[in-house]
Design an enzyme around this catalytic site. Sequence first.
Site, PDB file in Angstrom:
ATOM      1  N   GLN A 103       0.160   4.942 -10.986  1.00  0.00           N
ATOM      2  CA  GLN A 103       0.872   4.491  -9.505  1.00  0.00           C
ATOM      3  C   GLN A 103       0.110   5.407  -8.567  1.00  0.00           C
ATOM      4  O   GLN A 103      -0.231   5.025  -7.635  1.00  0.00           O
ATOM      5  CB  GLN A 103       2.313   5.249  -9.777  1.00  0.00           C
ATOM      6  CG  GLN A 103       3.250   4.617  -8.590  1.00  0.00           C
ATOM      7  CD  GLN A 103       2.990   3.260  -8.236  1.00  0.00           C
ATOM      8  OE1 GLN A 103       3.059   2.397  -9.111  1.00  0.00           O
ATOM      9  NE2 GLN A 103       2.777   2.959  -7.066  1.00  0.00           N
ATOM     10  N   HIS A 136      -3.007   4.422  -6.361  1.00  0.00           N
ATOM     11  CA  HIS A 136      -2.811   3.400  -5.369  1.00  0.00           C
ATOM     12  C   HIS A 136      -3.170   4.013  -4.028  1.00  0.00           C
ATOM     13  O   HIS A 136      -3.843   3.444  -3.154  1.00  0.00           O
ATOM     14  CB  HIS A 136      -1.558   2.824  -5.242  1.00  0.00           C
ATOM     15  CG  HIS A 136      -1.137   1.613  -5.909  1.00  0.00           C
ATOM     16  ND1 HIS A 136      -1.720   0.399  -5.990  1.00  0.00           N
ATOM     17  CD2 HIS A 136      -0.296   1.466  -7.052  1.00  0.00           C
ATOM     18  CE1 HIS A 136      -1.351  -0.561  -6.721  1.00  0.00           C
ATOM     19  NE2 HIS A 136      -0.584   0.212  -7.644  1.00  0.00           N
ATOM     20  N   GLU A 143      10.878   1.681  -6.432  1.00  0.00           N
ATOM     21  CA  GLU A 143      10.042  -0.068  -6.669  1.00  0.00           C
ATOM     22  C   GLU A 143       9.916  -0.076  -8.088  1.00  0.00           C
ATOM     23  O   GLU A 143      10.521  -1.358  -8.252  1.00  0.00           O
ATOM     24  CB  GLU A 143       8.924   0.404  -5.796  1.00  0.00           C
ATOM     25  CG  GLU A 143       8.006  -0.917  -5.751  1.00  0.00           C
ATOM     26  CD  GLU A 143       6.723  -0.741  -5.392  1.00  0.00           C
ATOM     27  OE1 GLU A 143       6.311   0.440  -5.243  1.00  0.00           O
ATOM     28  OE2 GLU A 143       5.994  -1.986  -4.752  1.00  0.00           O
ATOM     29  N   HIS A 144       9.327   0.924  -8.820  1.00  0.00           N
ATOM     30  CA  HIS A 144       9.127   0.585 -10.250  1.00  0.00           C
ATOM     31  C   HIS A 144      10.036   1.635 -10.964  1.00  0.00           C
ATOM     32  O   HIS A 144       9.785   3.009 -10.803  1.00  0.00           O
ATOM     33  CB  HIS A 144       7.659   0.581 -10.725  1.00  0.00           C
ATOM     34  CG  HIS A 144       6.979  -0.251  -9.861  1.00  0.00           C
ATOM     35  ND1 HIS A 144       6.039   0.175  -8.645  1.00  0.00           N
ATOM     36  CD2 HIS A 144       6.539  -1.538 -10.065  1.00  0.00           C
ATOM     37  CE1 HIS A 144       5.136  -0.644  -8.152  1.00  0.00           C
ATOM     38  NE2 HIS A 144       5.466  -1.748  -8.859  1.00  0.00           N
ATOM     39  N   ASP A 196       2.376  -5.601 -12.763  1.00  0.00           N
ATOM     40  CA  ASP A 196       1.352  -5.546 -11.421  1.00  0.00           C
ATOM     41  C   ASP A 196       0.722  -7.045 -11.525  1.00  0.00           C
ATOM     42  O   ASP A 196       0.375  -7.480 -10.643  1.00  0.00           O
ATOM     43  CB  ASP A 196       0.659  -4.276 -11.328  1.00  0.00           C
ATOM     44  CG  ASP A 196       1.268  -3.229 -10.831  1.00  0.00           C
ATOM     45  OD1 ASP A 196       2.240  -3.437 -10.254  1.00  0.00           O
ATOM     46  OD2 ASP A 196       0.624  -2.201 -11.329  1.00  0.00           O
ATOM     47  N   HIS A 237      39.079 -27.091  17.463  1.00  0.00           N
ATOM     48  CA  HIS A 237      38.796 -27.186  15.873  1.00  0.00           C
ATOM     49  C   HIS A 237      40.164 -27.682  15.026  1.00  0.00           C
ATOM     50  O   HIS A 237      39.946 -28.660  14.071  1.00  0.00           O
ATOM     51  CB  HIS A 237      38.995 -25.480  15.312  1.00  0.00           C
ATOM     52  CG  HIS A 237      37.415 -25.062  15.600  1.00  0.00           C
ATOM     53  ND1 HIS A 237      36.893 -24.869  16.647  1.00  0.00           N
ATOM     54  CD2 HIS A 237      36.500 -24.364  14.744  1.00  0.00           C
ATOM     55  CE1 HIS A 237      35.716 -24.302  16.982  1.00  0.00           C
ATOM     56  NE2 HIS A 237      35.445 -24.180  15.573  1.00  0.00           N
TER      57      HIS A 237
END
Lengths: 435, 435
Positions: free
Chosen positions: B260, B263, B327-328, B361, B420
């Site tokens: 991670q 990145h 996220e993960h 991934d 209506h």
Amino acid sequence: MKRIDWNTLTEAERTAALARPAQARADSLRRGVEQIIATVRAEGDAALRELSARYDHCALDAIEVNDAEFAAAEARLAPELKAAIREAAARIEAFHRAAAPQPVGVNTAVGVRVERVLRPIHRVGLYVPAGTAPLPSTALMLGVPAHIAGCREVVLCSPARADGHCDDAVLFTARTVGVHRVFKLGGAQAIAAMAYGTESVPRCDKLFGPGNAWVTEAKLQVSGDPDGAAIDMPAGPSEVLVIADADANPVFVAADLLSQAEHGPDSQVILVSPSAALLDTVAAEVDRQCAELPRGAIAEQALAQSRLIQVQSLTQAVQVSNRYAPEHLILQVNGARDLLDGVESAGSVFVGAWTPESVGDYCSGSNHVLPTYGYARSYSGVSVASYQKQITVQELDPNGLRAIGPCTATLAAAEQLEAHRRAVTVRLEALGTRL
Amino acid sequence: MKRIDWNTLTEAERTAALARPAQARADSLRRGVEQIIATVRAEGDAALRELSARYDHCALDAIEVNDAEFAAAEARLAPELKAAIREAAARIEAFHRAAAPQPVGVNTAVGVRVERVLRPIHRVGLYVPAGTAPLPSTALMLGVPAHIAGCREVVLCSPARADGHCDDAVLFTARTVGVHRVFKLGGAQAIAAMAYGTESVPRCDKLFGPGNAWVTEAKLQVSGDPDGAAIDMPAGPSEVLVIADADANPVFVAADLLSQAEHGPDSQVILVSPSAALLDTVAAEVDRQCAELPRGAIAEQALAQSRLIQVQSLTQAVQVSNRYAPEHLILQVNGARDLLDGVESAGSVFVGAWTPESVGDYCSGSNHVLPTYGYARSYSGVSVASYQKQITVQELDPNGLRAIGPCTATLAAAEQLEAHRRAVTVRLEALGTRL
């Protein structure tokens, strides 16, 4: 109502014929809402009291509705209305449960299990407008799917009247569908309170519901702030497109057009037909029925910008509808269901002569919080999925890693992400496999 | 890596311990992107050429990739990489097809049919970044579900290199997964082109994909414009949270944290464990492995802001994770699956020692376009549903209208919407029923 012959128009004229009134975000509106949000964030409940006094003309003591108020509202409400609210809730629940996402699990390779699990969004905030009239049906449409999803905390804001109370039917509906807390708040300040929290109002993860231009602008602003809240969808004025053939009942068609037009002066109403005679008859029938309506003056303003569009065929009528992408699409033609396959963009579709749009507004079971302003090209209406997170899960056993590890390593190498590759290779080496 | 003992922290310190670097939308960034969007809308392709020269340092002749370029890219690519791309696409397709929404139909009353039908979003725009390295895997993750959904026009933008060409693997992947057209465009100008259209680039209904701060700001701006385009979700820097117990393999845990961290300098990496010894061993192992990585310098920057959090129990570890909403989420504990029920907010979960994040991934089958920055509290990752509209349909026969017409009429009357109500009563009267 403006009469248009589709096949005499140029491409640019067709675009103009289907244009909605511009919804550009005016700078003044944007700045006004920015200021309200900043004030609520800085001053909390005190700001909410001051803004409610200024905009809703009511002096709030407690901001939250208490048990005595809920009980008094229920006691005042007509039994027939309570029964109708319960009946509508049951059908909305039946359809929304049937359409709710389900957990999924598959093996994508030997030893590779991939799943999708569902979790409710923890805290959700519902907004129920009460402009020209209170809208208990919106509390139904927002509250029922939140309850099915199992959201831990369901908060509802609706503006108080000048007497400091919320509408009885809205309060009764909120309790009926399992809303946990109700706050007497309207406008941009209600959205700000739910997005950021105050002493009284809990901070919510996602906000739902229609509203006026201030509410919509506030929803857009908080959804664009990483520290704000998610929203269901942008919202604009309500709209209907009716496709009718020569055999359609002009009384029914006119009634449907008017039931949309009475929402507000900015409502959009379009009738598309291959029959010139039907267009003529409906136009006359609209005038006749409109004169009898309590909200006839509002409907007249909406009708002034509405259109009667003559086309060559029902196929072309569906093309026009797809280009417009209406919130509501009514198909009043023989064999109405045959047109459905061709419908690409619409919020909700009403099939055949016995399906007025108003059944969907209240109690057929579908949701009435739907994409407007052409958003039906890319958005869907509110559903249980709107209140959930779909989390993916993967679990590999050693054989699974042997099976897909090499593919992972090759792709990681191609992306020059060596640590990604090694997260696989250190494990394969522990299993006695070297790539 | 910063060491934190969760149970010695005050509530405010806990919030600070899990805070991400602020993603506030800087005014300078906002104005810069506004200007790019305005330029692209006003000058179209000419603006795209000028902006590509300025930001991507390439002189674009044709903006669209042509068949000769696709063929040359395929010819240059290693057979092993092509096979890996095809293999990954097949597993991604298998899971995404299994998890795709299905049509639904129920009768909510006698004579009342309510359905949900699915339609692809007509034109979708995919963005594949190519910053420090090209990302064919993102083309896989965005293209496969678009193909399954059946989107009529799938457009992809990815920045060209200085030589005026896009990455070979991205082009091959785009063709493999059924993308129809690829444009050599990056940054905010790519988003503007797809949202509003130019002479070359078609206007898209919804935009997908990760990107840098400029891309993210552009996506937010076009999604807030009623005449712009919808987006998949906001995006921030990538992140992982690992929960590990005393028995976890520190080599595996360290490798996952580093995969991670590599990145980018702004990546977020968090390890949560009840075992002080494990935290110590992993910290040492991270240093050892990091020294061997080609992107070690990038990873080191990310690790400088990352955290090792000691907790009392695995239950508390899951609470910390839910509060962070990663996220993960990697679960490297004995009986990892037992923790899953407690996981409320995460993009994707990786269960057990043999499931490194990198398989997700690339090729386990789940999607890697996931909510970051805590958006996992309210957003889900990309799926087939992201490329579809869910349209509700209702069809009543006369008995259906008799069954639910009275409830509709009661609720319409309560909301003071007489038209209506009449849309129901004119039909009931035609059936010989008077309310």
